[in-house]
Design a protein around this motif. Sequence first.
Motif, PDB file in Angstrom:
ATOM      1  N   ALA A 189     -17.365  32.001 -11.722  1.00 31.68           N
ATOM      2  CA  ALA A 189     -17.153  31.673 -13.135  1.00 31.68           C
ATOM      3  C   ALA A 189     -16.068  30.611 -13.295  1.00 31.68           C
ATOM      4  N   HIS A 190     -15.032  30.677 -12.478  1.00 31.71           N
ATOM      5  CA  HIS A 190     -13.949  29.699 -12.589  1.00 31.71           C
ATOM      6  C   HIS A 190     -14.324  28.358 -11.955  1.00 31.71           C
ATOM      7  N   ARG A 191     -15.032  28.411 -10.844  1.00 31.12           N
ATOM      8  CA  ARG A 191     -15.371  27.193 -10.118  1.00 31.12           C
ATOM      9  C   ARG A 191     -16.588  26.516 -10.718  1.00 31.12           C
ATOM     10  N   GLY A 192     -17.565  27.283 -11.107  1.00 29.70           N
ATOM     11  CA  GLY A 192     -18.807  26.727 -11.632  1.00 29.70           C
ATOM     12  C   GLY A 192     -19.738  26.328 -10.504  1.00 29.70           C
ATOM     13  N   LEU A 193     -20.967  26.096 -10.850  1.00 30.25           N
ATOM     14  CA  LEU A 193     -21.964  25.682  -9.880  1.00 30.25           C
ATOM     15  C   LEU A 193     -22.143  24.177  -9.941  1.00 30.25           C
ATOM     16  N   PRO A 194     -22.399  23.533  -8.810  1.00 29.90           N
ATOM     17  CA  PRO A 194     -22.625  22.087  -8.857  1.00 29.90           C
ATOM     18  C   PRO A 194     -23.940  21.782  -9.556  1.00 29.90           C
ATOM     19  N   SER A 195     -23.965  20.661 -10.242  1.00 27.69           N
ATOM     20  CA  SER A 195     -25.201  20.296 -10.935  1.00 27.69           C
ATOM     21  C   SER A 195     -26.164  19.715  -9.911  1.00 27.69           C
ATOM     22  N   LEU A 196     -27.363  20.212  -9.922  1.00 26.41           N
ATOM     23  CA  LEU A 196     -28.371  19.755  -8.983  1.00 26.41           C
ATOM     24  C   LEU A 196     -29.188  18.651  -9.635  1.00 26.41           C
ATOM     25  N   GLN A 197     -29.025  17.443  -9.121  1.00 29.90           N
ATOM     26  CA  GLN A 197     -29.745  16.304  -9.657  1.00 29.90           C
ATOM     27  C   GLN A 197     -31.003  16.083  -8.821  1.00 29.90           C
ATOM     28  N   PRO A 198     -32.161  15.959  -9.455  1.00 25.98           N
ATOM     29  CA  PRO A 198     -33.362  15.680  -8.677  1.00 25.98           C
ATOM     30  C   PRO A 198     -33.301  14.270  -8.106  1.00 25.98           C
ATOM     31  N   THR A 199     -33.855  14.099  -6.917  1.00 23.82           N
ATOM     32  CA  THR A 199     -33.869  12.780  -6.302  1.00 23.82           C
ATOM     33  C   THR A 199     -34.839  11.894  -7.065  1.00 23.82           C
ATOM     34  N   PRO A 200     -34.607  10.577  -7.057  1.00 22.19           N
ATOM     35  CA  PRO A 200     -35.463   9.692  -7.850  1.00 22.19           C
ATOM     36  C   PRO A 200     -36.908   9.643  -7.357  1.00 22.19           C
ATOM     37  N   ASP A 201     -37.155   9.937  -6.082  1.00 18.83           N
ATOM     38  CA  ASP A 201     -38.530   9.862  -5.588  1.00 18.83           C
ATOM     39  C   ASP A 201     -39.210  11.222  -5.535  1.00 18.83           C
ATOM     40  N   LEU A 202     -38.742  12.158  -6.343  1.00 17.36           N
ATOM     41  CA  LEU A 202     -39.376  13.471  -6.455  1.00 17.36           C
ATOM     42  C   LEU A 202     -40.490  13.363  -7.486  1.00 17.36           C
ATOM     43  N   ARG A 203     -41.718  13.664  -7.064  1.00 16.12           N
ATOM     44  CA  ARG A 203     -42.874  13.522  -7.949  1.00 16.12           C
ATOM     45  C   ARG A 203     -43.677  14.808  -7.976  1.00 16.12           C
ATOM     46  N   TYR A 204     -44.338  15.033  -9.095  1.00 15.30           N
ATOM     47  CA  TYR A 204     -45.238  16.181  -9.217  1.00 15.30           C
ATOM     48  C   TYR A 204     -46.661  15.681  -9.015  1.00 15.30           C
ATOM     49  N   ILE A 205     -47.368  16.316  -8.090  1.00 18.34           N
ATOM     50  CA  ILE A 205     -48.761  15.967  -7.827  1.00 18.34           C
ATOM     51  C   ILE A 205     -49.602  17.186  -8.172  1.00 18.34           C
ATOM     52  N   GLU A 206     -50.580  16.978  -9.037  1.00 13.64           N
ATOM     53  CA  GLU A 206     -51.434  18.062  -9.516  1.00 13.64           C
ATOM     54  C   GLU A 206     -52.125  18.758  -8.354  1.00 13.64           C
ATOM     55  N   GLY A 207     -52.034  20.075  -8.330  1.00 14.73           N
ATOM     56  CA  GLY A 207     -52.675  20.868  -7.291  1.00 14.73           C
ATOM     57  C   GLY A 207     -51.817  21.085  -6.064  1.00 14.73           C
ATOM     58  N   ILE A 208     -50.739  20.302  -5.921  1.00 11.02           N
ATOM     59  CA  ILE A 208     -49.865  20.430  -4.747  1.00 11.02           C
ATOM     60  C   ILE A 208     -48.474  20.875  -5.167  1.00 11.02           C
ATOM     61  N   GLY A 209     -47.920  20.240  -6.186  1.00  7.46           N
ATOM     62  CA  GLY A 209     -46.585  20.590  -6.656  1.00  7.46           C
ATOM     63  C   GLY A 209     -45.628  19.424  -6.514  1.00  7.46           C
ATOM     64  N   LEU A 210     -44.341  19.729  -6.425  1.00  6.98           N
ATOM     65  CA  LEU A 210     -43.322  18.705  -6.302  1.00  6.98           C
ATOM     66  C   LEU A 210     -43.237  18.212  -4.868  1.00  6.98           C
ATOM     67  N   LEU A 211     -43.249  16.902  -4.700  1.00  8.81           N
ATOM     68  CA  LEU A 211     -43.145  16.287  -3.379  1.00  8.81           C
ATOM     69  C   LEU A 211     -42.102  15.194  -3.420  1.00  8.81           C
TER      70      LEU A 211
END
Length: 107
Positions: A41-63
Motif C-alpha cells: 500500500a505504501h510502495r504501490g505497484l509499478p504501472s505496466l505499460q503495454p509494448t508498442p508492438d503488442l497486437r490483438y489477432i482474432e482467434g489467437i489473442g495478444l501477440l
Amino acid sequence: MMVALLILMIGLTPSLVSLWIMRQADAQAQERLRHALEAIAHRGLPSLQPTPDLRYIEGIGLLIGDFTCRYNARSRYLRCAINPSGPCEGCRQYDPVIPDESVMLDS
C-alpha cells in the motif's frame, strides 16, 4: 485415581502443545501478511505499460512482434527464438510465412 489423572494429563499434553504451536504460527503468518499488505500500500505497484508492438489477432489473442514472420513465437511475452527482445523491424532473420495452398483454396 491419581494414576488415571496422570495418564489423562500425559495423553492430553501433546494435543495442547500442538494447538498452542499452531496458534502461534497462525498469528505470525497473519502478522507477516499484514506487513506485506502495508508495504504494498505504501510502495504501490509499478504501472505496466503495454509494448508498442503488442497486437490483438482474432482467434489467437495478444501477440508481440511481427506475426507474418516464420520465427514469431506467437506469444505475448516473447517475439521469436532468434531475436527475443526485438525489435522486428530490420531483423536480418525475417522470413515471411508463405500461406499454405490448402488454406487458400478453402477461402
